[in-house]
Design a protein around this motif. Structure first.
Motif, PDB file in Angstrom:
ATOM      1  N   TYR A 696       0.771  -1.089  -0.090  1.00 25.06           N
ATOM      2  CA  TYR A 696       0.121  -0.038  -0.117  1.00 25.06           C
ATOM      3  C   TYR A 696       0.859   1.217  -0.086  1.00 25.06           C
ATOM      4  O   TYR A 696       1.972   1.060   0.577  1.00 25.06           O
ATOM      5  CB  TYR A 696      -0.958   0.034   1.182  1.00 25.06           C
ATOM      6  CG  TYR A 696      -1.900  -1.058   1.500  1.00 25.06           C
ATOM      7  CD1 TYR A 696      -2.907  -1.368   0.401  1.00 25.06           C
ATOM      8  CD2 TYR A 696      -2.129  -1.947   2.509  1.00 25.06           C
ATOM      9  CE1 TYR A 696      -3.938  -2.308   0.450  1.00 25.06           C
ATOM     10  CE2 TYR A 696      -2.947  -2.871   2.834  1.00 25.06           C
ATOM     11  CZ  TYR A 696      -3.706  -2.864   1.644  1.00 25.06           C
ATOM     12  OH  TYR A 696      -4.815  -3.966   1.997  1.00 25.06           O
ATOM     13  N   ALA A 697       0.443   2.365  -0.909  1.00 28.42           N
ATOM     14  CA  ALA A 697       1.058   3.551  -0.646  1.00 28.42           C
ATOM     15  C   ALA A 697       0.633   4.411   0.284  1.00 28.42           C
ATOM     16  O   ALA A 697      -0.888   4.644   0.563  1.00 28.42           O
ATOM     17  CB  ALA A 697       1.010   4.283  -2.009  1.00 28.42           C
ATOM     18  N   LEU A 698       1.294   5.102   1.180  1.00 23.36           N
ATOM     19  CA  LEU A 698       0.705   6.017   2.238  1.00 23.36           C
ATOM     20  C   LEU A 698       0.102   6.904   1.606  1.00 23.36           C
ATOM     21  O   LEU A 698       0.584   7.698   0.817  1.00 23.36           O
ATOM     22  CB  LEU A 698       1.677   6.241   3.491  1.00 23.36           C
ATOM     23  CG  LEU A 698       2.181   5.217   4.431  1.00 23.36           C
ATOM     24  CD1 LEU A 698       3.331   5.590   5.240  1.00 23.36           C
ATOM     25  CD2 LEU A 698       1.163   4.616   4.814  1.00 23.36           C
ATOM     26  N   GLY A 699      -0.844   7.776   2.576  1.00 27.40           N
ATOM     27  CA  GLY A 699      -1.229   9.024   2.238  1.00 27.40           C
ATOM     28  C   GLY A 699      -1.458   9.936   3.361  1.00 27.40           C
ATOM     29  O   GLY A 699      -0.652  10.060   3.939  1.00 27.40           O
ATOM     30  N   SER A 700      -2.761  10.502   3.266  1.00 30.99           N
ATOM     31  CA  SER A 700      -3.113  11.338   4.455  1.00 30.99           C
ATOM     32  C   SER A 700      -4.396  10.952   5.353  1.00 30.99           C
ATOM     33  O   SER A 700      -5.428  11.191   4.520  1.00 30.99           O
ATOM     34  CB  SER A 700      -2.974  12.896   4.338  1.00 30.99           C
ATOM     35  OG  SER A 700      -3.356  13.457   5.390  1.00 30.99           O
ATOM     36  N   PRO A 701      -4.343  10.245   6.357  1.00 33.59           N
ATOM     37  CA  PRO A 701      -5.487   9.926   6.939  1.00 33.59           C
ATOM     38  C   PRO A 701      -6.539  11.055   7.271  1.00 33.59           C
ATOM     39  O   PRO A 701      -6.150  12.068   7.618  1.00 33.59           O
ATOM     40  CB  PRO A 701      -5.237   8.851   8.321  1.00 33.59           C
ATOM     41  CG  PRO A 701      -3.896   9.765   8.467  1.00 33.59           C
ATOM     42  CD  PRO A 701      -3.018  10.193   7.230  1.00 33.59           C
ATOM     43  N   ALA A 702      -7.813  10.849   7.001  1.00 34.60           N
ATOM     44  CA  ALA A 702      -8.893  11.694   7.054  1.00 34.60           C
ATOM     45  C   ALA A 702      -9.672  11.563   8.557  1.00 34.60           C
ATOM     46  O   ALA A 702     -10.427  12.371   9.345  1.00 34.60           O
ATOM     47  CB  ALA A 702      -9.905  12.117   6.031  1.00 34.60           C
ATOM     48  N   VAL A 703      -9.393  10.106   8.894  1.00 34.70           N
ATOM     49  CA  VAL A 703     -10.258   9.718  10.381  1.00 34.70           C
ATOM     50  C   VAL A 703      -9.371  10.082  11.572  1.00 34.70           C
ATOM     51  O   VAL A 703      -8.065  10.234  11.347  1.00 34.70           O
ATOM     52  CB  VAL A 703     -10.438   8.110  10.321  1.00 34.70           C
ATOM     53  CG1 VAL A 703     -11.324   7.785   9.174  1.00 34.70           C
ATOM     54  CG2 VAL A 703      -9.181   7.458  10.252  1.00 34.70           C
ATOM     55  N   HIS A 704      -9.742   9.969  12.767  1.00 38.27           N
ATOM     56  CA  HIS A 704      -8.991  10.119  13.868  1.00 38.27           C
ATOM     57  C   HIS A 704      -8.458   8.741  14.332  1.00 38.27           C
ATOM     58  O   HIS A 704      -7.715   8.611  15.350  1.00 38.27           O
ATOM     59  CB  HIS A 704      -9.816  10.878  15.000  1.00 38.27           C
ATOM     60  CG  HIS A 704     -10.011  12.481  14.736  1.00 38.27           C
ATOM     61  ND1 HIS A 704      -9.756  13.381  15.472  1.00 38.27           N
ATOM     62  CD2 HIS A 704     -10.527  12.980  13.522  1.00 38.27           C
ATOM     63  CE1 HIS A 704     -10.231  14.512  14.926  1.00 38.27           C
ATOM     64  NE2 HIS A 704     -10.671  14.206  13.790  1.00 38.27           N
ATOM     65  N   GLY A 705      -8.998   7.654  13.837  1.00 39.36           N
ATOM     66  CA  GLY A 705      -8.674   6.573  14.318  1.00 39.36           C
ATOM     67  C   GLY A 705      -9.566   5.387  13.440  1.00 39.36           C
ATOM     68  O   GLY A 705     -10.666   5.699  13.266  1.00 39.36           O
ATOM     69  N   ALA A 706      -9.028   3.912  13.647  1.00 42.89           N
ATOM     70  CA  ALA A 706      -9.973   2.965  13.101  1.00 42.89           C
ATOM     71  C   ALA A 706      -9.516   1.785  13.340  1.00 42.89           C
ATOM     72  O   ALA A 706      -8.111   1.413  13.969  1.00 42.89           O
ATOM     73  CB  ALA A 706      -9.740   3.066  11.488  1.00 42.89           C
ATOM     74  N   VAL A 707     -10.329   0.644  13.864  1.00 39.82           N
ATOM     75  CA  VAL A 707     -10.055  -0.618  14.032  1.00 39.82           C
ATOM     76  C   VAL A 707     -10.738  -1.421  12.832  1.00 39.82           C
ATOM     77  O   VAL A 707     -11.950  -1.518  12.665  1.00 39.82           O
ATOM     78  CB  VAL A 707     -10.642  -0.959  15.131  1.00 39.82           C
ATOM     79  CG1 VAL A 707     -10.386  -2.439  15.366  1.00 39.82           C
ATOM     80  CG2 VAL A 707     -10.050  -0.333  16.421  1.00 39.82           C
ATOM     81  N   LEU A 708      -9.947  -2.215  11.952  1.00 38.44           N
ATOM     82  CA  LEU A 708     -10.227  -2.930  10.839  1.00 38.44           C
ATOM     83  C   LEU A 708     -10.310  -4.298  11.235  1.00 38.44           C
ATOM     84  O   LEU A 708      -9.449  -4.896  11.837  1.00 38.44           O
ATOM     85  CB  LEU A 708      -9.459  -2.803   9.640  1.00 38.44           C
ATOM     86  CG  LEU A 708      -9.268  -1.491   9.073  1.00 38.44           C
ATOM     87  CD1 LEU A 708      -8.651  -0.233   9.759  1.00 38.44           C
ATOM     88  CD2 LEU A 708      -8.589  -1.692   7.552  1.00 38.44           C
ATOM     89  N   GLN A 709     -11.580  -5.108  10.898  1.00 39.68           N
ATOM     90  CA  GLN A 709     -11.548  -6.430  11.049  1.00 39.68           C
ATOM     91  C   GLN A 709     -11.016  -7.157   9.807  1.00 39.68           C
ATOM     92  O   GLN A 709     -11.705  -7.200   8.874  1.00 39.68           O
ATOM     93  CB  GLN A 709     -12.825  -7.015  11.470  1.00 39.68           C
ATOM     94  CG  GLN A 709     -13.638  -6.273  12.760  1.00 39.68           C
ATOM     95  CD  GLN A 709     -13.049  -6.588  14.038  1.00 39.68           C
ATOM     96  OE1 GLN A 709     -12.587  -7.454  14.133  1.00 39.68           O
ATOM     97  NE2 GLN A 709     -13.034  -5.516  14.737  1.00 39.68           N
ATOM     98  N   VAL A 710      -9.837  -7.797  10.061  1.00 40.73           N
ATOM     99  CA  VAL A 710      -8.898  -8.128   8.911  1.00 40.73           C
ATOM    100  C   VAL A 710      -9.289  -9.729   8.666  1.00 40.73           C
ATOM    101  O   VAL A 710      -8.413 -10.353   7.937  1.00 40.73           O
ATOM    102  CB  VAL A 710      -7.613  -7.701   8.814  1.00 40.73           C
ATOM    103  CG1 VAL A 710      -7.599  -6.322   8.484  1.00 40.73           C
ATOM    104  CG2 VAL A 710      -6.772  -8.170  10.112  1.00 40.73           C
TER     105      VAL A 710
END
Length: 767
Positions: A696-710
């Motif tokens: 993945y290429a990094l960008g600029s997150p717009a969220v304040h945080g996230a938890v992904l179920q992978v």
């Protein structure tokens, strides 16, 4: 009393703890009406995640031709609904989400009162038919639920759905006559002769079965149904629009007014009459669909919707959405951030659809019935769009579904007379829409990431066979010359570049499977992008069969036949598998970075907009066209230069300009979820520039945080420190506590779970 106080003292913190730990209701943030205006081409009706039924209002059912000529207005109705329209024709059961072409619109249902009218009428004269005016003030659209008041008849219409069943609830006013219209002629993109046959059987006074066969975008598409009413109809009737006058042949000796239980015609409308109704009286309908048979539709109906509790079906449908939306739990102090994110999640999970009965049977590309074993069969593969970000998103948070989708594509290959993986397929049809062979990135990405629970070598062989089909769309010329000659096959630059990327994916999968001969062949083919690069002018340019570049050339025009849904400027940046090589070809950082800058800052001439029918000025930033997928990776290309920080404000700008709440909240077709998948990845702070690359290429997150179920109980957590609208620049990024020295993430580590920590600031970090 002391015991009571003590119990209360313990109960209070326990109650607070239970309340605090209750999962947030994410369904409230997803808004199906987003994208229903202009060119978003989404539908607002009721569906469940990946549902086979998309029960939604149609505000018009235009014909492809008008007075013998192409009807230019039909493009606006790819999803059957336009927010600006003042009338609703009815509620049909199948829709595409966000496409630039269409079909479907099967089995339109409309409740009416008063004198029976079987003609739908027109938008300017709605009272001349069964359509009705409505107001957005009475319209409610939620995941798995839609409600509207049909003003002309004062009927409250409510819709919900299971995976294979559309559930209707109509609340009637006091009326002398009430009817339910079943229009088997209606459809989206109605070509002349699209309805090839319709069959209906009235089983009894509350059950009707049948099927519809069409020849539209899908050249031979059959959908079976079982329609059940909550109360018996008092009478029914039909009109066969094949016959302009009563038929006087063999059947002419029978009573023309007799209502036959078996009906068949090309053009058929039916009505079911319920007589007088009292105010508040309800009639409920359940229509189950099947790709196999009416028996399959009946089995689906009994398995998924045995009762008549409308509210219960709505609850269950929204519980399904809550479960799927919870695959990514974000944090943000702004409600609009959650609305944009979960609306994107909603649209991402409505693009691809289930295509099998509850017993696993489905209609195959060979038009025979097949049994899905150990996987769910899916359809609606808009692969030119969705290989870029949607399927990588599924691979991350829907790994089982994506593996099943890849297997569905492999079944398509087995059933294909041409020995091809799907290009753009739906309902057991190959539409051959757009270019490339973009099942390949989906299958290869699954192999590279270890999410391929099938015979991987056989899957790779299917990819290779597809990529060697010399008859397909200039592919033989591409294999012989290393490029597609423009004087032999149009859209030659776009084809060459996209074939080269697909070939790269095959090489990556071959490397994973230790198939050295295949890896060598397709690694070489992946360099073919260089053969359409004209170093003299610094652009990808159409090349002729004699090896020369075509003389007539304009880098900005979108009508150039060398490109599809883009111009030379856009496609000259389309080498997602080798950005470093592209930058070197274009003269290195000093020349490439200003070139990329100009994509976002230039002012396009008016002629550009005159040539671009499907894009509004709202969907364009400079020469960057977000509504056209070949540009989706462009803002991330700075990561391969000496100024990677420039990616970050570009991403935040695109997020803010191209996505918002409101019916016009999408800057182009959602394209079966690709636009929405771009938003989801980019809001999280990373993006799959090249599926099958493992990065993945990094960008600029717009969220304040996230938890992904992978998958497999693992979670990947994104934390963002110092987040704000001004702090768009990444100061540092750590993966599992280790500082990232390059603006890239290994996908394998994300899929294993862990933590990505961003620290944000208002000024770029220049390194």
């Amino acid at each position: 009393m002391k015991h009571s106080l003590l119990a209360a003292a313990f109960a209070l913190p326990l109650a607070c703890l239970a309340q605090k730990s209750a999962p947030e209701n994410l369904v409230q943030y997803a808004h199906p009406l987003v994208g229903t205006a202009k060119m978003g081409h989404t539908y607002p009706g009721a569906t469940v995640p990946f549902g086979a039924v998309q029960l939604s209002p149609d505000t018009d059912t235009l014909s492809y031709e008008q007075n013998g000529k192409y009807n230019p207005d039909i493009y606006s109705y790819c999803a059957g609904y336009q927010y600006k329209d003042p009338t609703i024709v009815g509620f049909s059961h199948t829709h595409f989400s966000g496409t630039g072409h269409s079909d479907l619109g099967d089995f339109l249902v409309m409740p009416t009162t008063g004198t029976l009218q079987l003609n739908p009428g027109t938008a300017d004269k709605p009272l001349g038919g069964y359509r009705s005016a409505y107001s957005h003030q009475t319209e409610v659209a939620e995941p798995a639920y839609y409600k509207v008041r049909l003003a002309d008849n004062d009927i409250l219409a409510e819709l919900t759905a299971t995976t294979r069943v559309g559930v209707h609830q109509y609340t009637f006013p006091k009326a002398d006559e009430s009817h339910i219209i079943l229009d088997l002629m209606a459809g989206i993109y109605n070509y002349p002769g699209k309805n090839t046959w319709t069959f209906v059987r009235v089983e009894n006074d509350s059950l009707v079965t049948g099927y519809r066969q069409t020849n539209g975008w899908g050249r031979t598409r059959v959908v079976y149904f079982a329609l059940s009413f909550s109360k018996p109809f008092k009478s029914y009737g039909s009109r066969n629009y094949d016959q302009k006058q009563p038929y006087r042949g063999f059947w002419g000796r029978f009573d023309q007014n007799h209502n036959w239980p078996d009906l068949a015609a090309h053009q058929l409308r039916m009505h079911f009459d319920f007589g007088a109704t009292q105010a508040g009286q309800q009639v409920k309908l359940k229509m189950a669909l099947s790709p196999v048979s009416t028996a399959g539709a009946l089995a689906n109906l009994r398995a998924e919707a045995p009762g008549w509790d409308f509210a219960d079906y709505k609850r269950k449908g929204q519980a399904m959405w809550q479960q799927e939306l919870s695959k990514i739990a974000i944090t943000s102090p702004k409600r609009v951030d959650k609305e944009n994110f979960y609306t994107a999640m909603y649209h991402a999970f409505t693009g691809v659809t289930t295509y099998q009965d509850t017993d696993g049977q489905y209609r195959g590309l060979d038009q025979n019935n097949h049994q899905a074993k150990d996987f769910t069969n899916y359809t609606t593969f808009s692969l030119w769009d969705t290989y870029r970000a949607l399927h990588p998103l599924y691979n991350l948070v829907q790994p089982k579904r994506n593996a099943d989708m890849a297997q569905s594509m492999l079944m398509h290959f087995d059933q294909s007379a041409e020995h091809m993986l799907p290009v753009w397929s739906h309902y057991a049809n190959e539409n051959w829409c757009m270019i490339g062979y973009h099942s390949v990135p989906v299958v290869c990405d699954a192999i590279v990431l270890g999410n391929a629970p099938f015979d991987q070598n056989k899957a790779l062989d299917a990819c290779v066979t597809t990529a060697r089909q010399r008859w397909y769309d200039g592919l033989g010329l591409y294999m012989d010359k290393g490029y597609v000659p423009e004087d032999k096959s149009g859209a030659s630059v776009s084809k060459t570049l996209e074939y080269a990327f697909d070939d790269y994916c095959i090489a990556q999968a071959a490397k994973k499977l230790s198939r050295a001969d295949i890896e060598k062949e397709f690694s070489q083919r992946a360099t073919n992008w260089q053969n359409v690069y004209d170093a003299r002018i610094g652009f990808m340019r159409p090349r002729l069969a004699d090896g020369t570049f075509r003389q007539k050339f304009d880098v900005l025009t979108t009508s150039d036949p060398g490109y599809i849904e883009g111009n030379a400027w856009n496609y000259s940046l389309y080498v997602p598998h080798d950005p470093a090589g592209l930058i070197a070809k274009m003269g290195g950082n000093k020349r490439f970075v200003p070139h990329l800058d100009s994509l976002f800052t230039m002012n396009l001439p008016d002629k550009f907009f005159a040539e671009t029918e499907d894009i509004t000025r709202d969907g364009i930033i400079g020469n960057y066209v977000h509504g056209n997928e070949p540009a989706h990776h462009a803002a991330y290309l700075y990561n391969w230069t000496d100024q990677p920080y420039k990616t970050q404000p570009r991403i935040r700008m695109i997020l803010n300009k191209m996505y918002h709440q409101g019916a016009d909240g999408l800057g182009g077709n959602d394209d079966c979820g690709q636009m929405s998948a771009w938003y989801i990845f980019s809001a999280l702070g990373f993006y799959p520039v090249a599926p099958a690359s493992g990065e993945y290429a990094l960008g600029s997150p717009a969220v304040h945080g996230a938890v992904l179920q992978v998958g497999e109980g693992k979670t990947f957590t994104v934390t963002v420190k110092n987040q704000s609208d001004k702090n768009v620049y990444v100061q540092s990024a750590k993966l599992n506590g280790k500082l990232l020295t390059r603006p890239f993430l290994p996908v394998s580590e994300v899929r294993q779970g862990g933590t990505l920590e961003f620290v944000m600031g208002s000024k770029p970090v220049r390194k």
